[in-house]
Design a protein around this motif. Structure first.
Motif, mmCIF file in Angstrom:
data_model
loop_
_atom_site.group_PDB
_atom_site.id
_atom_site.type_symbol
_atom_site.label_atom_id
_atom_site.label_comp_id
_atom_site.label_asym_id
_atom_site.label_seq_id
_atom_site.Cartn_x
_atom_site.Cartn_y
_atom_site.Cartn_z
ATOM 1 N N HIS A 31 12.704 42.374 -7.143
ATOM 2 C CA HIS A 31 12.204 41.162 -7.798
ATOM 3 C C HIS A 31 10.846 41.473 -8.403
ATOM 4 O O HIS A 31 10.053 42.201 -7.805
ATOM 5 C CB HIS A 31 12.066 40.028 -6.768
ATOM 6 N N VAL A 32 10.560 40.921 -9.585
ATOM 7 C CA VAL A 32 9.285 41.156 -10.271
ATOM 8 C C VAL A 32 8.592 39.818 -10.510
ATOM 9 O O VAL A 32 9.210 38.856 -11.002
ATOM 10 C CB VAL A 32 9.486 41.886 -11.618
ATOM 11 N N PHE A 33 7.317 39.764 -10.141
ATOM 12 C CA PHE A 33 6.490 38.582 -10.364
ATOM 13 C C PHE A 33 5.330 38.940 -11.279
ATOM 14 O O PHE A 33 4.872 40.100 -11.319
ATOM 15 C CB PHE A 33 5.929 38.060 -9.037
ATOM 16 N N ALA A 34 4.836 37.944 -11.999
ATOM 17 C CA ALA A 34 3.661 38.130 -12.857
ATOM 18 C C ALA A 34 2.919 36.809 -12.973
ATOM 19 O O ALA A 34 3.509 35.737 -12.797
ATOM 20 C CB ALA A 34 4.057 38.623 -14.242
ATOM 21 N N ALA A 35 1.637 36.899 -13.264
ATOM 22 C CA ALA A 35 0.833 35.691 -13.451
ATOM 23 C C ALA A 35 1.010 35.156 -14.861
ATOM 24 O O ALA A 35 1.175 35.911 -15.820
ATOM 25 C CB ALA A 35 -0.642 35.994 -13.196
ATOM 26 N N SER A 36 0.969 33.829 -14.968
ATOM 27 C CA SER A 36 0.943 33.192 -16.278
ATOM 28 C C SER A 36 -0.023 32.024 -16.207
ATOM 29 O O SER A 36 -0.356 31.535 -15.135
ATOM 30 C CB SER A 36 2.337 32.704 -16.690
ATOM 31 N N SER A 37 -0.488 31.591 -17.368
ATOM 32 C CA SER A 37 -1.384 30.449 -17.434
ATOM 33 C C SER A 37 -0.624 29.168 -17.101
ATOM 34 O O SER A 37 0.584 29.068 -17.331
ATOM 35 C CB SER A 37 -2.005 30.344 -18.832
ATOM 36 N N SER A 38 -1.366 28.173 -16.583
ATOM 37 C CA SER A 38 -0.735 26.890 -16.289
ATOM 38 C C SER A 38 -0.314 26.161 -17.561
ATOM 39 O O SER A 38 0.493 25.229 -17.515
ATOM 40 C CB SER A 38 -1.692 26.005 -15.476
ATOM 41 N N SER A 39 -0.836 26.573 -18.717
ATOM 42 C CA SER A 39 -0.505 25.895 -19.979
ATOM 43 C C SER A 39 0.806 26.396 -20.581
ATOM 44 O O SER A 39 1.392 25.748 -21.441
ATOM 45 C CB SER A 39 -1.637 26.088 -20.994
ATOM 46 N N ASN A 40 1.281 27.584 -20.134
ATOM 47 C CA ASN A 40 2.568 28.103 -20.602
ATOM 48 C C ASN A 40 3.043 29.160 -19.614
ATOM 49 O O ASN A 40 2.333 29.502 -18.676
ATOM 50 C CB ASN A 40 2.441 28.708 -22.020
ATOM 51 N N ASP A 41 4.250 29.670 -19.821
ATOM 52 C CA ASP A 41 4.785 30.649 -18.878
ATOM 53 C C ASP A 41 4.772 32.063 -19.454
ATOM 54 O O ASP A 41 5.457 32.954 -18.948
ATOM 55 C CB ASP A 41 6.198 30.263 -18.439
ATOM 56 N N TYR A 42 3.974 32.270 -20.525
ATOM 57 C CA TYR A 42 3.917 33.594 -21.137
ATOM 58 C C TYR A 42 3.097 34.552 -20.280
ATOM 59 O O TYR A 42 2.056 34.187 -19.734
ATOM 60 C CB TYR A 42 3.300 33.511 -22.535
ATOM 61 N N SER A 43 3.566 35.791 -20.156
ATOM 62 C CA SER A 43 2.848 36.820 -19.414
ATOM 63 C C SER A 43 2.838 38.110 -20.224
ATOM 64 O O SER A 43 3.897 38.712 -20.463
ATOM 65 C CB SER A 43 3.498 37.070 -18.053
#
Length: 238
Positions: A31-43
Motif C-alpha cells: 500500500h502507498v500513502f502520500a500527503a495532499s493538501s486539504s484543498s485538493n487530493d493532488y500529490s
C-alpha cells in the motif's frame, strides 16, 4: 505480525532523481500513502513515483492541512495515523512517499511520531531522498559549502526573522518555504546588504523551473509554493 512502515524520500520533483532503493521498496510494498493538501487530493510525490508502482497497488492520499493551528494539525495526524495503522496492523507493508527527504521538513516526521505512539513495535525503515536545496544548488551552479564553511538550513514559513538570526553565523543559508512572506524575506536580505549573494530557485526539475540571481528581478515576483532561496556570502558560483 505488524507490517513495516517505509518513509520514502522521492526527491524534489524530477522522477529521474528517485533513488534505486526507493524504486525497489515501492515495488514490494502492499500500500502507498502520500500527503495532499486539504484543498485538493493532488500529490506531487505520487506523480513522481507513479511510473514505478506495480499495477493495481492501492494508493491513498492523506490530508495534511497547511496551517499552524495545533488542534487542526493534531486532529489530522490522528486521523491519518488511524488510516495507516489499520493497514500495518493487518500485516501489510506500507510506504509513505514524501517530497525531498523524509527527515528534512517532511510530513512523514509527524506521521512517524504518531504511528510510534500508537504502535511502538512497528518496524520503520527510512529511505533518504535528494533534497530540493541540493537539486537547486546543482541546477544553479551554486556551491553550498566547501572547506570549513558553514551551511544552515531554515524555514521561511513564518517570515524572515530566522534569516536575520542565522546570517551572522553562517557562510551559506538555505531558506526553504520562501514563498509565503517573500517581501519580508527580501527586506531582511536587503538590510543585511546581501542582495548580490542571493539565488532564487522555484519548481526545480519541473516544468516552469525558475533560477534567478538578479535581486531586482525578485522584487516583483510572486513565488510558487515550491520555492527556496540560497544566500551565499561571497558568491559561490563556478
Amino acid at each position: 505480525m505488524l507490517g513495516t512502515l517505509y518513509g520514502i524520500g522521492v526527491g524534489p520533483g524530477d522522477p529521474d532523481l528517485l533513488t534505486l532503493k526507493a524504486v525497489k521498496v515501492l515495488g514490494r510494498v502492499g500500500h502507498v500513502f502520500a500527503a495532499s493538501s486539504s484543498s485538493n487530493d493532488y500529490s506531487l510525490a505520487l506523480d513522481i513515483v507513479r511510473r514505478h508502482l506495480p499495477e493495481g497497488i492501492p494508493v491513498h492520499s492523506l490530508d495534511f492541512p497547511m496551517t499552524f493551528d495545533k488542534n487542526r494539525l493534531e486532529s489530522a495526524w490522528r486521523a491519518n495515523c488511524d488510516t495507516v495503522a489499520a493497514r500495518l496492523e493487518s500485516g501489510v507493508d506500507v510506504a509513505f512517499v514524501t517530497l525531498g527527504d523524509p527527515m528534512t521538513f517532511s510530513t512523514f516526521i509527524y506521521l512517524w511520531r504518531t504511528i510510534r505512539q500508537r504502535l511502538s513495535e512497528v518496524p520503520v525503515e527510512i529511505v533518504p531522498g535528494i533534497t530540493s536545496y541540493q537539486a537547486a544548488a546543482a541546477c544553479a551552479g551554486v556551491v553550498l559549502a566547501e572547506a570549513e564553511e558553514t551551511l544552515t538550513v531554515i524555514s521561511g514559513a513564518k517570515g524572515g526573522r530566522r534569516l536575520s538570526q542565522v546570517l551572522p553565523f553562517s557562510d551559506s543559508v538555505v531558506m526553504m518555504k520562501a514563498y509565503k512572506h517573500f517581501p519580508e524575506i527580501l527586506d531582511q536580505i536587503r538590510r543585511s546588504g546581501l542582495q548580490d549573494s542571493v539565488c532564487f530557485v522555484s519548481r526545480c526539475g519541473l516544468e516552469g523551473q525558475v533560477v534567478e540571481k538578479d535581486f531586482a528581478a525578485l522584487e516583483n515576483l510572486k513565488p510558487h509554493y515550491l520555492s527556496l532561496l540560497i544566500v551565499k556570502k561571497g558568491g559561490g558560483s563556478t
